[in-house]
Design a protein around this motif. Structure first.
Motif, short mmCIF file in Angstrom:
data_model
loop_
_atom_site.label_atom_id
_atom_site.label_comp_id
_atom_site.label_asym_id
_atom_site.label_seq_id
_atom_site.Cartn_x
_atom_site.Cartn_y
_atom_site.Cartn_z
N ASP A 69 0.83 -1.21 0.00
CA ASP A 69 0.00 0.00 0.00
C ASP A 69 0.86 1.26 0.00
O ASP A 69 0.52 2.25 -0.64
N ALA A 70 1.99 1.22 0.71
CA ALA A 70 2.92 2.36 0.73
C ALA A 70 3.52 2.58 -0.66
O ALA A 70 3.63 3.72 -1.13
N PHE A 71 3.88 1.50 -1.33
CA PHE A 71 4.43 1.62 -2.68
C PHE A 71 3.39 2.18 -3.64
O PHE A 71 3.70 3.02 -4.49
N ILE A 72 2.15 1.75 -3.51
CA ILE A 72 1.08 2.24 -4.38
C ILE A 72 0.93 3.76 -4.21
O ILE A 72 0.83 4.49 -5.19
N VAL A 73 0.93 4.22 -2.96
CA VAL A 73 0.81 5.66 -2.70
C VAL A 73 2.02 6.40 -3.27
O VAL A 73 1.88 7.41 -3.95
N LEU A 74 3.22 5.89 -2.99
CA LEU A 74 4.44 6.54 -3.47
C LEU A 74 4.50 6.55 -4.99
O LEU A 74 4.70 7.60 -5.61
N TRP A 75 4.33 5.40 -5.62
CA TRP A 75 4.42 5.32 -7.07
C TRP A 75 3.37 6.18 -7.76
O TRP A 75 3.58 6.67 -8.86
N GLY A 76 2.23 6.37 -7.10
CA GLY A 76 1.17 7.21 -7.66
C GLY A 76 1.57 8.67 -7.80
O GLY A 76 0.90 9.44 -8.49
#
Length: 133
Positions: A69-76
């Motif tokens: 979930d952290a990667f999804i937020v960051l990559w977004g």
């Protein structure tokens, strides 16, 4: 503003963060290397051991996202990475990526003495942290 909590003593983690730090994000990002500056966790509600186990991202509302979930937020936040963030929201891909990341994170955590020491000081284990994240 996003706040990223990461393990800067992990070579792979540090390289990935350095990659994103060189790119233009759609919103400001505060980068907190919790391995070198655990005091940056003050007010986050995270222990050092928790922050070292999984990458964490606090969004602009203060909600903390962990692991995939952290990667999804960051990559977004980055052009060219938003598609990957969207793909990881597909339930089957999300479940697979989450499982793989948990296995990787536990192995990585156990490989680094500073992570094991943080867990010991918190009175916990990598196994317990991996379940809670």
């Amino acid at each position: 503003m996003l706040t990223v909590y990461y393990d800067g003593k992990c070579g792979l983690c540090a390289r990935e963060i350095a990659f994103f730090q060189k790119r233009k994000a759609s919103a400001p990002i505060r980068w907190n290397d919790v391995a070198r500056a655990p005091e940056t966790l003050a007010g986050s509600g995270l222990s050092e051991a928790e922050a070292l186990m999984f990458m964490r991202v606090a969004d602009n509302k203060g909600q903390i996202h962990s692991g995939i979930d952290a990667f999804i937020v960051l990559w977004g936040q980055f052009s060219g990475w938003r598609l990957l963030a969207r793909l990881l929201r597909i339930p089957l891909l999300y479940a697979l990526a989450s499982r793989l990341y948990r296995v990787f994170a536990k192995l990585r955590f156990n490989a680094y003495p500073h992570c094991r020491l943080a867990a010991e000081q918190a009175g916990t284990t990598a196994q317990s942290l991996a379940k809670d994240g």
